[in-house]
Structure formats: structure tokens, C-alpha cells
Design a protein around this motif. Sequence first.
Motif, PDB file in Angstrom:
ATOM      1  N   TYR A  17       0.831  -1.205   0.000  1.00 13.17           N
ATOM      2  CA  TYR A  17       0.000   0.000   0.000  1.00 13.17           C
ATOM      3  C   TYR A  17       0.866   1.257   0.000  1.00 13.17           C
ATOM      4  O   TYR A  17       0.510   2.272  -0.599  1.00 13.17           O
ATOM      5  CB  TYR A  17      -0.960   0.003   1.187  1.00 13.17           C
ATOM      6  CG  TYR A  17      -2.235  -0.753   0.915  1.00 13.17           C
ATOM      7  CD1 TYR A  17      -3.263  -0.186   0.151  1.00 13.17           C
ATOM      8  CD2 TYR A  17      -2.408  -2.057   1.375  1.00 13.17           C
ATOM      9  CE1 TYR A  17      -4.423  -0.892  -0.128  1.00 13.17           C
ATOM     10  CE2 TYR A  17      -3.569  -2.767   1.095  1.00 13.17           C
ATOM     11  CZ  TYR A  17      -4.567  -2.171   0.354  1.00 13.17           C
ATOM     12  OH  TYR A  17      -5.734  -2.879   0.069  1.00 13.17           O
ATOM     13  N   ASP A  27      -2.359  -7.272   2.329  1.00 17.98           N
ATOM     14  CA  ASP A  27      -2.550  -6.827   3.706  1.00 17.98           C
ATOM     15  C   ASP A  27      -2.184  -5.352   3.816  1.00 17.98           C
ATOM     16  O   ASP A  27      -1.418  -4.821   2.999  1.00 17.98           O
ATOM     17  CB  ASP A  27      -1.662  -7.622   4.669  1.00 17.98           C
ATOM     18  CG  ASP A  27      -2.122  -9.063   4.834  1.00 17.98           C
ATOM     19  OD1 ASP A  27      -3.232  -9.390   4.365  1.00 17.98           O
ATOM     20  OD2 ASP A  27      -1.368  -9.847   5.438  1.00 17.98           O
ATOM     21  N   VAL A  28      -2.715  -4.710   4.842  1.00 20.29           N
ATOM     22  CA  VAL A  28      -2.335  -3.337   5.168  1.00 20.29           C
ATOM     23  C   VAL A  28      -1.262  -3.427   6.251  1.00 20.29           C
ATOM     24  O   VAL A  28      -1.546  -3.736   7.408  1.00 20.29           O
ATOM     25  CB  VAL A  28      -3.537  -2.523   5.675  1.00 20.29           C
ATOM     26  CG1 VAL A  28      -3.112  -1.081   5.975  1.00 20.29           C
ATOM     27  CG2 VAL A  28      -4.669  -2.553   4.656  1.00 20.29           C
ATOM     28  N   GLY A  49      -9.809  -3.942   4.872  1.00 18.39           N
ATOM     29  CA  GLY A  49      -8.518  -4.561   4.574  1.00 18.39           C
ATOM     30  C   GLY A  49      -7.951  -5.280   5.788  1.00 18.39           C
ATOM     31  O   GLY A  49      -8.157  -4.861   6.931  1.00 18.39           O
TER      32      GLY A  49
END
Length: 205
Positions: A17, A27-28, A49
Motif C-alpha cells: 500500500y 494486507d495493510v 482490509g
Amino acid sequence: MKENVIAGQFSVLIGSYARGTATLDSDVDILRIGHVRQVPLPIFIPKDGVKSFIDYDQVLFTELYDSGSLFLKHVFQEGILLEGRHDEWLSIKENFKVAEVFDEEIRKYAELLLFSSAFIEYRKAVIPYLSTAFKAAKNIGIFHLASNKVFVFDKKMALVNGCGIELRDAEMLLRANQCYERFSLLPPPLRNKRTGRVLCHLERG
């Protein structure tokens, strides 16, 4: 410089991200330094998320900083500061010096690859094996490239450029790892000869 590192509290968006390469499966990833509170996210981050936190207290962060951690190089190179004083963070970044030799790290992950390929239980558990192989090979690739002053932290590119794995095989390993970590099944299209070819490639190393 050490006192400045220890004193600050920061939240940093890292990973895909932060790079702008995230997909629906990403994934964050958030690094929290000196705290474990909730972190406000930018509007471009999906609310549903999957969040993955890496938490360092200030002492551990300072130890990694002083050792020239390659992970912190990743944080400073690609991370987006979400919380914390920007002037302090900028000073920390500007004074950081990454290590130059990663032979020990490469050896450690190479041993993990050899161990996992010989682990009898993995013969009936391909997905867990691929997940372990993915993590080890990805880190070998990252450290190998860094040894040549090439700092790449994208997982697929680390496999392709750092380990010589074909792109489609790197994508398969990444997908297998995602399936394992999220307790889902590997899609049937990935259960083919390509899996066997990747296993042979990793074992030859």
C-alpha cells in the motif's frame, strides 16, 4: 542520534500500500514504534482490509537502527508516515546507514530452505511447504540484491530478480503463501506441474 530515535513515537504505512502496488489480496502493513494504539488510516486504504501490525518498542527500534537493519531501510525508503513528528522522522531517516554485508542472513534463510525441503511432514502438506519456501526465498532474494546495493522490497521482484525464479512461479508462491496464512485452499489451477518445477528450483537453490 540514539536519544532522538528512542524518544519518538511513530506509525508508518509500509508494504504494497505504501508502494502503490496493492491488490485486493494485499494486507495493510503498519509499523508502530513506541506504542500499540489504533492508527488512523489514509482514505485510500479499504476499511475492510486485513491489517498486519509490526510493533517495536523504542529500545528494539534503536538496536535495529544502530545495526543498519535492512528492514528499516525498507521502512525509510518506501514507508509513509501516518503519525509522529515529521521533523524527527526526517532526521532519523537522514542519519540512517544501512549495513553492507548480509552473508549471515542469507545463510540462515538458505538453511531454512534446506530444512523445509527435507522435512518429512511437508510431503503431505504442499501448501505449508510452499509458504515456508516462499518466505525463505523471498528474504534470500532481498538480502542478495541488497548485497549488490539494489534495494528491492517487492516480494515478487525479490523472487524474480534475487532468486532467478520465473514471474509466474513467483506469483504462484505468493498465492500459496496467502492461501496458507488466510486458511484458504489453493485454487485447482495452481495444483499442476508448475508446483513441482518450483519445488525443484528452490531445492537446487
